[in-house]
Design a protein around this motif. Structure first.
Motif, PDB file in Angstrom:
ATOM      1  N   TYR A 181      41.069  50.843  46.940  1.00 42.75           N
ATOM      2  CA  TYR A 181      40.702  50.431  45.579  1.00 42.75           C
ATOM      3  C   TYR A 181      41.916  50.405  44.666  1.00 42.75           C
ATOM      4  O   TYR A 181      42.014  49.566  43.767  1.00 42.75           O
ATOM      5  CB  TYR A 181      39.639  51.363  45.004  1.00 42.75           C
ATOM      6  N   LYS A 182      42.853  51.303  44.872  1.00 44.38           N
ATOM      7  CA  LYS A 182      44.078  51.302  44.070  1.00 44.38           C
ATOM      8  C   LYS A 182      44.859  50.014  44.311  1.00 44.38           C
ATOM      9  O   LYS A 182      45.362  49.397  43.367  1.00 44.38           O
ATOM     10  CB  LYS A 182      44.946  52.516  44.416  1.00 44.38           C
ATOM     11  N   VAL A 183      44.957  49.626  45.568  1.00 45.49           N
ATOM     12  CA  VAL A 183      45.671  48.393  45.923  1.00 45.49           C
ATOM     13  C   VAL A 183      44.979  47.186  45.288  1.00 45.49           C
ATOM     14  O   VAL A 183      45.625  46.323  44.685  1.00 45.49           O
ATOM     15  CB  VAL A 183      45.776  48.234  47.462  1.00 45.49           C
ATOM     16  N   VAL A 184      43.662  47.137  45.424  1.00 48.08           N
ATOM     17  CA  VAL A 184      42.899  46.023  44.841  1.00 48.08           C
ATOM     18  C   VAL A 184      43.074  46.001  43.329  1.00 48.08           C
ATOM     19  O   VAL A 184      43.280  44.935  42.728  1.00 48.08           O
ATOM     20  CB  VAL A 184      41.401  46.124  45.221  1.00 48.08           C
ATOM     21  N   GLY A 185      43.024  47.176  42.698  1.00 45.82           N
ATOM     22  CA  GLY A 185      43.217  47.246  41.249  1.00 45.82           C
ATOM     23  C   GLY A 185      44.568  46.712  40.828  1.00 45.82           C
ATOM     24  O   GLY A 185      44.675  45.935  39.867  1.00 45.82           O
ATOM     25  N   ALA A 186      45.612  47.087  41.556  1.00 47.75           N
ATOM     26  CA  ALA A 186      46.969  46.591  41.247  1.00 47.75           C
ATOM     27  C   ALA A 186      47.058  45.076  41.430  1.00 47.75           C
ATOM     28  O   ALA A 186      47.647  44.370  40.599  1.00 47.75           O
ATOM     29  CB  ALA A 186      47.989  47.301  42.134  1.00 47.75           C
ATOM     30  N   MET A 187      46.462  44.584  42.500  1.00 46.75           N
ATOM     31  CA  MET A 187      46.480  43.140  42.765  1.00 46.75           C
ATOM     32  C   MET A 187      45.754  42.379  41.653  1.00 46.75           C
ATOM     33  O   MET A 187      46.238  41.338  41.195  1.00 46.75           O
ATOM     34  CB  MET A 187      45.839  42.845  44.121  1.00 46.75           C
ATOM     35  N   LEU A 188      44.607  42.898  41.250  1.00 46.36           N
ATOM     36  CA  LEU A 188      43.843  42.216  40.201  1.00 46.36           C
ATOM     37  C   LEU A 188      44.587  42.229  38.869  1.00 46.36           C
ATOM     38  O   LEU A 188      44.571  41.241  38.132  1.00 46.36           O
ATOM     39  CB  LEU A 188      42.468  42.852  40.042  1.00 46.36           C
ATOM     40  N   MET A 189      45.246  43.338  38.555  1.00 45.60           N
ATOM     41  CA  MET A 189      45.990  43.405  37.288  1.00 45.60           C
ATOM     42  C   MET A 189      47.179  42.452  37.301  1.00 45.60           C
ATOM     43  O   MET A 189      47.542  41.910  36.262  1.00 45.60           O
ATOM     44  CB  MET A 189      46.433  44.837  36.992  1.00 45.60           C
ATOM     45  N   GLU A 190      47.795  42.237  38.461  1.00 44.03           N
ATOM     46  CA  GLU A 190      48.878  41.262  38.568  1.00 44.03           C
ATOM     47  C   GLU A 190      48.365  39.846  38.352  1.00 44.03           C
ATOM     48  O   GLU A 190      48.983  39.030  37.681  1.00 44.03           O
ATOM     49  CB  GLU A 190      49.539  41.343  39.951  1.00 44.03           C
ATOM     50  N   LYS A 191      47.210  39.592  38.944  1.00 42.46           N
ATOM     51  CA  LYS A 191      46.626  38.255  38.924  1.00 42.46           C
ATOM     52  C   LYS A 191      46.017  37.918  37.558  1.00 42.46           C
ATOM     53  O   LYS A 191      46.109  36.784  37.093  1.00 42.46           O
ATOM     54  CB  LYS A 191      45.554  38.175  40.010  1.00 42.46           C
ATOM     55  N   LYS A 192      45.417  38.892  36.922  1.00 41.54           N
ATOM     56  CA  LYS A 192      44.718  38.655  35.651  1.00 41.54           C
ATOM     57  C   LYS A 192      45.349  39.539  34.587  1.00 41.54           C
ATOM     58  O   LYS A 192      45.144  40.755  34.549  1.00 41.54           O
ATOM     59  CB  LYS A 192      43.239  38.957  35.813  1.00 41.54           C
ATOM     60  N   GLU A 193      46.105  38.939  33.710  1.00 40.01           N
ATOM     61  CA  GLU A 193      46.918  39.675  32.748  1.00 40.01           C
ATOM     62  C   GLU A 193      46.117  40.540  31.773  1.00 40.01           C
ATOM     63  O   GLU A 193      46.612  41.551  31.305  1.00 40.01           O
ATOM     64  CB  GLU A 193      47.786  38.687  31.955  1.00 40.01           C
ATOM     65  N   MET A 194      44.901  40.169  31.457  1.00 38.82           N
ATOM     66  CA  MET A 194      44.105  40.907  30.469  1.00 38.82           C
ATOM     67  C   MET A 194      43.237  41.999  31.109  1.00 38.82           C
ATOM     68  O   MET A 194      42.477  42.665  30.428  1.00 38.82           O
ATOM     69  CB  MET A 194      43.207  39.937  29.686  1.00 38.82           C
TER      70      MET A 194
ATOM     71  N   MET B 270      37.864  42.742  49.724  1.00 35.87           N
ATOM     72  CA  MET B 270      37.318  43.415  48.571  1.00 35.87           C
ATOM     73  C   MET B 270      37.849  42.786  47.277  1.00 35.87           C
ATOM     74  O   MET B 270      37.108  42.620  46.334  1.00 35.87           O
ATOM     75  CB  MET B 270      37.664  44.897  48.614  1.00 35.87           C
ATOM     76  N   CYS B 271      39.133  42.450  47.298  1.00 36.97           N
ATOM     77  CA  CYS B 271      39.743  41.824  46.131  1.00 36.97           C
ATOM     78  C   CYS B 271      39.027  40.511  45.807  1.00 36.97           C
ATOM     79  O   CYS B 271      38.731  40.223  44.652  1.00 36.97           O
ATOM     80  CB  CYS B 271      41.233  41.585  46.374  1.00 36.97           C
ATOM     81  N   LYS B 272      38.722  39.752  46.851  1.00 40.91           N
ATOM     82  CA  LYS B 272      38.038  38.473  46.669  1.00 40.91           C
ATOM     83  C   LYS B 272      36.650  38.679  46.048  1.00 40.91           C
ATOM     84  O   LYS B 272      36.254  37.947  45.142  1.00 40.91           O
ATOM     85  CB  LYS B 272      37.921  37.748  48.015  1.00 40.91           C
ATOM     86  N   MET B 273      35.945  39.694  46.522  1.00 37.06           N
ATOM     87  CA  MET B 273      34.610  39.974  45.998  1.00 37.06           C
ATOM     88  C   MET B 273      34.676  40.336  44.501  1.00 37.06           C
ATOM     89  O   MET B 273      33.923  39.799  43.693  1.00 37.06           O
ATOM     90  CB  MET B 273      33.976  41.119  46.781  1.00 37.06           C
ATOM     91  N   ILE B 274      35.589  41.226  44.140  1.00 29.93           N
ATOM     92  CA  ILE B 274      35.717  41.626  42.733  1.00 29.93           C
ATOM     93  C   ILE B 274      36.173  40.431  41.903  1.00 29.93           C
ATOM     94  O   ILE B 274      35.700  40.218  40.785  1.00 29.93           O
ATOM     95  CB  ILE B 274      36.668  42.824  42.586  1.00 29.93           C
ATOM     96  N   ASP B 275      37.080  39.643  42.467  1.00 26.07           N
ATOM     97  CA  ASP B 275      37.556  38.439  41.785  1.00 26.07           C
ATOM     98  C   ASP B 275      36.399  37.477  41.509  1.00 26.07           C
ATOM     99  O   ASP B 275      36.297  36.906  40.418  1.00 26.07           O
ATOM    100  CB  ASP B 275      38.635  37.757  42.641  1.00 26.07           C
ATOM    101  N   GLN B 276      35.489  37.316  42.463  1.00 24.92           N
ATOM    102  CA  GLN B 276      34.315  36.452  42.272  1.00 24.92           C
ATOM    103  C   GLN B 276      33.408  36.990  41.160  1.00 24.92           C
ATOM    104  O   GLN B 276      32.867  36.225  40.363  1.00 24.92           O
ATOM    105  CB  GLN B 276      33.529  36.326  43.575  1.00 24.92           C
TER     106      GLN B 276
END
Length: 161
Positions: free
Chosen positions: A28-41, A1-7
């Motif tokens: 979704y909470k986990v994915v949200g945390a991962m994305l915020m770590e990966k993308k600072e903005m 899911m993280c990969k899909m949102i990242d794309q």
């Protein structure tokens, strides 16, 4: 899911995406945390409608008065909508209104139905005190007597309020 949102973020270009809104499921909470770590903005935010739906679900599950009142309201509406001749009486006494209005959030539907029952309390009581009702075959069933008791129960109406 993280990969899909990242794309999807990459497709719109990272600088154009500042917030991702999802429901509150753990994944979704986990994915949200991962994305915020990966993308600072980027900020992840739980969906407000989903939060409210979970709060309403908790009311129904944890507050006995909510659970009992919703159960009684469901019995009234389910019984009325299971018999076409009772639906006709409902339509006659409410001037064509319906009690059930499905919406996107599943738990809010119960509360909106109770609200609508309250708005039409007088019409419901008139149904059960009418000559048409008294002469119908439904007044003799135990199920209907229970529904009639609910409609005549002052505590039920007080609990809806």
């Amino acid at each position: 899911m993280c990969k899909m949102i990242d794309q999807i973020i990459e497709e719109f270009e990272e600088e154009n995406v500042v917030e991702i809104v999802t429901d509150n499921a753990a994944n979704y909470k986990v994915v949200g945390a991962m994305l915020m770590e990966k993308k600072e903005m980027l900020y992840w935010t739980p969906c407000t409608a989903h939060c409210i739906d979970l709060i309403i679900e908790d009311f129904e599950k944890k507050k006995i008065v909510h659970h009992e009142t919703i159960s009684k309201g469901k019995k009234v509406t389910q019984y009325i909508y299971s018999k076409t001749s009772i639906i006709s009486l409902l339509q006659y006494f409410t001037k064509g209104k319906d009690f059930v209005r499905p919406i996107v959030t599943r738990f809010a539907t119960s509360y909106l139905t109770l609200d609508y029952l309250m708005e039409n309390k007088g019409a419901l009581i008139r149904i059960f005190t009418s000559n048409k009702w008294a002469s119908s075959k439904f007044t003799k069933t135990s199920e209907m007597q229970h529904v009639e008791e609910v409609v005549r129960d002052k505590e039920f109406w007080k609990n809806i309020v």
